[in-house]
Design an enzyme around this catalytic site. Sequence first.
Site, short mmCIF file in Angstrom:
data_model
loop_
_atom_site.label_atom_id
_atom_site.label_comp_id
_atom_site.label_asym_id
_atom_site.label_seq_id
_atom_site.Cartn_x
_atom_site.Cartn_y
_atom_site.Cartn_z
N GLU A 1 -6.09 8.75 7.64
CA GLU A 1 -6.68 8.29 6.36
C GLU A 1 -8.05 8.90 6.13
OE1 GLU A 1 -5.97 4.39 4.71
OE2 GLU A 1 -4.87 3.86 6.52
N ASN B 1 -7.01 6.25 -1.70
CA ASN B 1 -5.93 5.32 -1.40
C ASN B 1 -6.17 4.13 -2.35
OD1 ASN B 1 -4.10 3.51 -0.33
ND2 ASN B 1 -4.65 3.93 1.81
N LYS C 1 -9.57 2.15 -1.85
CA LYS C 1 -9.76 1.61 -0.49
C LYS C 1 -11.09 2.05 0.13
CE LYS C 1 -7.13 1.23 3.86
NZ LYS C 1 -5.85 1.64 4.50
N ASN D 1 0.21 -1.13 5.43
CA ASN D 1 1.12 -0.41 6.32
C ASN D 1 0.46 -0.47 7.68
OD1 ASN D 1 3.20 1.65 4.70
ND2 ASN D 1 1.33 1.26 3.55
N CYS E 1 -4.98 -3.08 2.94
CA CYS E 1 -4.67 -3.00 4.36
C CYS E 1 -5.86 -3.25 5.29
CB CYS E 1 -3.99 -1.67 4.70
SG CYS E 1 -3.23 -1.74 6.34
N GLU F 1 0.87 -1.19 0.00
CA GLU F 1 0.00 0.00 0.00
C GLU F 1 0.90 1.24 0.00
OE1 GLU F 1 -1.67 0.65 3.91
OE2 GLU F 1 -3.39 1.77 3.14
N1 CDT Z 1 -3.01 1.33 6.48
C1 CDT Z 1 -3.93 0.79 7.29
O1 CDT Z 1 -5.08 0.60 6.91
N2 CDT Z 1 -3.54 0.51 8.54
C2 CDT Z 1 -4.42 -0.03 9.52
C3 CDT Z 1 -4.02 0.42 10.86
C4 CDT Z 1 -5.10 0.21 11.83
S1 CDT Z 1 -4.50 -0.28 13.31
C5 CDT Z 1 -5.33 -1.73 13.67
C6 CDT Z 1 -4.53 -1.54 9.53
O2 CDT Z 1 -5.65 -2.05 9.57
O3 CDT Z 1 -3.50 -2.22 9.53
#
Ligand code: CDT
Length: 309
Positions: free
Chosen positions: A143, A107, A124, A194, A169, A47
């Site tokens: 985000e 995203n 996303k 990420n 993600c 991502e």
């Molecule tokens: N980039 C991304 O979507 N990160 C989120 C962080 C949330 S923390 C649980 C993820 O779901 O990994």
Amino acid sequence: MPRKLGLAVAQMGPVHRTDSRAAAVKRLVEMLNEAASRGARVVVFPELALTTFFPRYWMSEEEAVAQFFEPSMPNPVVQPLFDAAKKRGIGFYLGFAELTPEQERYNTSILVDDKGNIVGRYRKIHLPGHADHKPAAPFQHLEKKFFAVGNEGFKVWNTMGANIGMCICNDRRWPETFRVMGLQSVELVCLGFNTPSHNIHWSEPPHLRMFHHLLSLQANAYQNATWIAAAAKGGAEDGFHMIGGSAIVSPTGEIAAQALTEDDEVIFVNADMALGDNFRQNVFNFAVHRRPEHYQLIIERVGAGKPLG
Ligand code: CDT
């Protein structure tokens, strides 16, 4: 009959705030070449692979657009990746921040086939985090400020000999993501992520981050009889640590390959796209066993409400 697809995941180590896109693309090209040499027909990148994970920084939308968004794809900086992929005859999944001609921000990930054509785009849908400034937090997760919710759904494309879907993600934590693709006979879901190692909302044991990541991949792969190829951007970006744990999970729910480092690393599986057939035809034969007349609440309610009983 087995249907083999050479499948690679190219994890990235940190991309720091001052690192150039050209440097990131050079790393991606190196890993694409390694993946191709190991027999891959598709390679999955993370991502927001071209820049640091910028939603951790408080800034205006205009600043974010100026520094981190792509108004076109491919563009001259990313073109070497498209050229290398076409030359090696290998497709790829790439995540980046998309600025549309209408100045909307998403995203986004794209699926490029082994001839260099963009065959699919995903924006996303499950955007985690917040839109407000949280000065007391060690970092932000903005985000919800920088991106609009994706407006193109969860699609599956028949390309490169398989039914391939995409998500990004946080989408992997939601069973609906995979079931919508399962209902399109998906055989491979590509995703980049990420995931910060620390929870800014409540105190959580750090090991749970990796556990919940793998749990989500394994459960959703099994329950939808699909391969899942998940690429992290991990390690400490300017001191902000994110988990690695890039993985290729089979339709049995087993981890077929997993990254060992938090750096640039290619993992590879010669994946049999037919491995999910038994599940699709038996225990998860949706046409025979699903009971959507009892799933109405999933559509009617967004948040949890009162018990129906
Ligand atoms: N980039 C991304 O979507 N990160 C989120 C962080 C949330 S923390 C649980 C993820 O779901 O990994």
